[in-house]
Design a protein around this motif. Sequence first.
Motif, mmCIF file in Angstrom:
data_model
loop_
_atom_site.group_PDB
_atom_site.id
_atom_site.type_symbol
_atom_site.label_atom_id
_atom_site.label_comp_id
_atom_site.label_asym_id
_atom_site.label_seq_id
_atom_site.Cartn_x
_atom_site.Cartn_y
_atom_site.Cartn_z
ATOM 1 N N GLY A 153 9.281 16.317 -1.512
ATOM 2 C CA GLY A 153 8.554 15.063 -1.736
ATOM 3 C C GLY A 153 8.115 14.333 -0.492
ATOM 4 O O GLY A 153 7.583 13.217 -0.586
ATOM 5 N N TYR A 154 8.313 14.922 0.682
ATOM 6 C CA TYR A 154 7.816 14.282 1.902
ATOM 7 C C TYR A 154 6.303 14.434 1.977
ATOM 8 O O TYR A 154 5.741 15.440 1.561
ATOM 9 C CB TYR A 154 8.442 14.924 3.143
ATOM 10 C CG TYR A 154 9.931 14.733 3.257
ATOM 11 C CD1 TYR A 154 10.468 13.553 3.762
ATOM 12 C CD2 TYR A 154 10.811 15.740 2.858
ATOM 13 C CE1 TYR A 154 11.839 13.377 3.866
ATOM 14 C CE2 TYR A 154 12.182 15.574 2.957
ATOM 15 C CZ TYR A 154 12.694 14.392 3.458
ATOM 16 O OH TYR A 154 14.051 14.222 3.552
ATOM 17 N N ALA A 165 0.849 -1.186 0.000
ATOM 18 C CA ALA A 165 0.000 0.000 0.000
ATOM 19 C C ALA A 165 0.883 1.233 0.000
ATOM 20 O O ALA A 165 2.104 1.156 -0.048
ATOM 21 C CB ALA A 165 -0.908 -0.040 1.223
ATOM 22 N N SER A 166 0.244 2.388 0.066
ATOM 23 C CA SER A 166 0.972 3.643 0.066
ATOM 24 C C SER A 166 2.001 3.664 1.181
ATOM 25 O O SER A 166 1.733 3.276 2.311
ATOM 26 C CB SER A 166 -0.013 4.806 0.234
ATOM 27 O OG SER A 166 0.673 6.029 0.323
ATOM 28 N N ALA A 167 3.207 4.107 0.851
ATOM 29 C CA ALA A 167 4.298 4.145 1.821
ATOM 30 C C ALA A 167 4.975 5.512 1.751
ATOM 31 O O ALA A 167 6.155 5.624 1.444
ATOM 32 C CB ALA A 167 5.295 3.022 1.549
ATOM 33 N N ASP A 168 4.201 6.550 2.030
ATOM 34 C CA ASP A 168 4.711 7.914 1.904
ATOM 35 C C ASP A 168 5.859 8.173 2.873
ATOM 36 O O ASP A 168 5.819 7.774 4.035
ATOM 37 C CB ASP A 168 3.584 8.917 2.180
ATOM 38 C CG ASP A 168 2.488 8.855 1.141
ATOM 39 O OD1 ASP A 168 2.799 8.531 -0.016
ATOM 40 O OD2 ASP A 168 1.323 9.134 1.478
ATOM 41 N N ALA A 169 6.881 8.851 2.384
ATOM 42 C CA ALA A 169 8.075 9.107 3.185
ATOM 43 C C ALA A 169 7.788 10.094 4.314
ATOM 44 O O ALA A 169 7.048 11.068 4.147
ATOM 45 C CB ALA A 169 9.188 9.642 2.297
ATOM 46 N N ILE A 170 8.413 9.828 5.466
ATOM 47 C CA ILE A 170 8.258 10.649 6.654
ATOM 48 C C ILE A 170 9.542 11.419 6.914
ATOM 49 O O ILE A 170 10.640 10.845 6.886
ATOM 50 C CB ILE A 170 7.956 9.786 7.898
ATOM 51 C CG1 ILE A 170 6.764 8.857 7.658
ATOM 52 C CG2 ILE A 170 7.714 10.661 9.120
ATOM 53 C CD1 ILE A 170 6.574 7.818 8.755
ATOM 54 N N LEU A 171 9.431 12.703 7.177
ATOM 55 C CA LEU A 171 10.552 13.494 7.669
ATOM 56 C C LEU A 171 10.467 13.552 9.187
ATOM 57 O O LEU A 171 9.459 14.019 9.730
ATOM 58 C CB LEU A 171 10.507 14.919 7.094
ATOM 59 C CG LEU A 171 11.389 15.968 7.800
ATOM 60 C CD1 LEU A 171 12.858 15.578 7.753
ATOM 61 C CD2 LEU A 171 11.164 17.349 7.207
#
Length: 483
Positions: free
Chosen positions: A66-67, A39-45
């Motif tokens: 792009g975070y 599933a979606s794995a959006d990057a975390i800052l």
Amino acid sequence: MSEEKMEFTLSSSSTLVRKVKQLCSTAVITAGLLTAHGASADAILHAFNWTYDDVASKAQEIADLGYKKVLVSPAYKSSGSEWWARYQPQDLRIIHSPLGDTTDFKEMIRALKSKGIETYADIVFNHMANESWKHPDLDYPGEAVLADYEADLPYYNSIKLFGDLSNGFVSGGDFHPAGCISDWSNPGDVQYWRLCGGSGDSGLPDLEPNNWVVSQQQEYLRALKNLGVTGFRVDAAKHMNNYHINSVFSDEIKTAVHVFGEIITSGGAGDTSYDSFLAPYLNGTSHSAYDFPLFASMRSAFAIGGSMNKLVDPGAYGQALPGSRAVTFSITHDIPTNQGFRYQIMAETDEYLANAYIMGRDGGLPMIYSDHNESNDGSRWVDLYKRSDVKGMLKFHNAAQGSGMQVMANNDCIILFKRDHIGVVGINKCTDGQDIWVDTSVNNLWWYKNYRDTLDSSDVQNISSRWHKFYLPGRQAKMWLME
């Protein structure tokens, strides 16, 4: 994992066939060996110890990089300028610390949300601040703080999250008895007694998960959710039993939020710390966690004498968490800032390669850590979030979202995998470069398309025949993305 070798039989007897067979002695070409769709794995800052104003002011920049999510340091009442003071709560009913107050926190969430970025909050529910010198009766926030509230009640009420600030928050009956952890291998000991610093330190008062404590912690979570927080990092989850965690995180509170715990281990399945702490947490809750098993796999693979074969499919033998429950990383704030964990810091080049791996692979939510040199490591992680290589990794990661992953080649030095036909990632931990020949028809790479390296835009691969050579320079990563 033992190295497997495969022979390829071609109808042609060209010299290319002989070259490929020679290369197979060093590079394993394993088309479609690992396939996974996540599933979606959006990057975390992880904006560690950033003020809320600073995060808000950088919202546009963070979005442009792009975070999709930002984890901020604990938001409640705490005092003291040291970073660790943020992990010693005095009162959950207001946000008031050197990082900002409730108004600043709200504005930060608004600024991030306006750029399409979610806010994650770090929370501390295991203990309260170590203030035995101040109020040995364990009343929080204590008479002095309550007097401050009373002296400027309009202001403090304006930043109140919940509750009645004319009364205390918790008192002596809401804590376990005093006593320091003595057996760190015993979950009962670790989850009941206090974290102490030695030399007679009385430690951080350990909260008893009674009805009052749980209800107040739930009120705090509801308040943060109402402000727009969509994720919670549970600090010191190793020191909380599952009864406490599951009591606080009711189904209502867990709805539409992502929860992950901090449970530091030395490895995955078979490691004592994993089997005693992380495995029971995963089995007893529905939450995610930092993927320390994968982190240990990467440290082992990138180390001198290690093998990149370990990174082909570490989850298959318990050395990585399931992607749906993993927060992946190359460094967390606990590692450089705590003497007992500094052995886990990777060499800088290895850490760069590890970032390419977690940002290129399919599985887990990758987290990039960026601080203000709280660990005194020569500003190593200051502004890491916007470093040029990290920017390129984010570009690849976001473009490959939703694409499967297939390992095409691996040996002790390298791993080469693709994200369906969208892109190709190659990582070489060794000093010597390697040529890796890949059958593009078997691996479904598109012909007559440019695959440009997001880490070095001058490196463009244009596939125009069945067999294509990818060159992996020594001690470097490549993230070729189809244009």
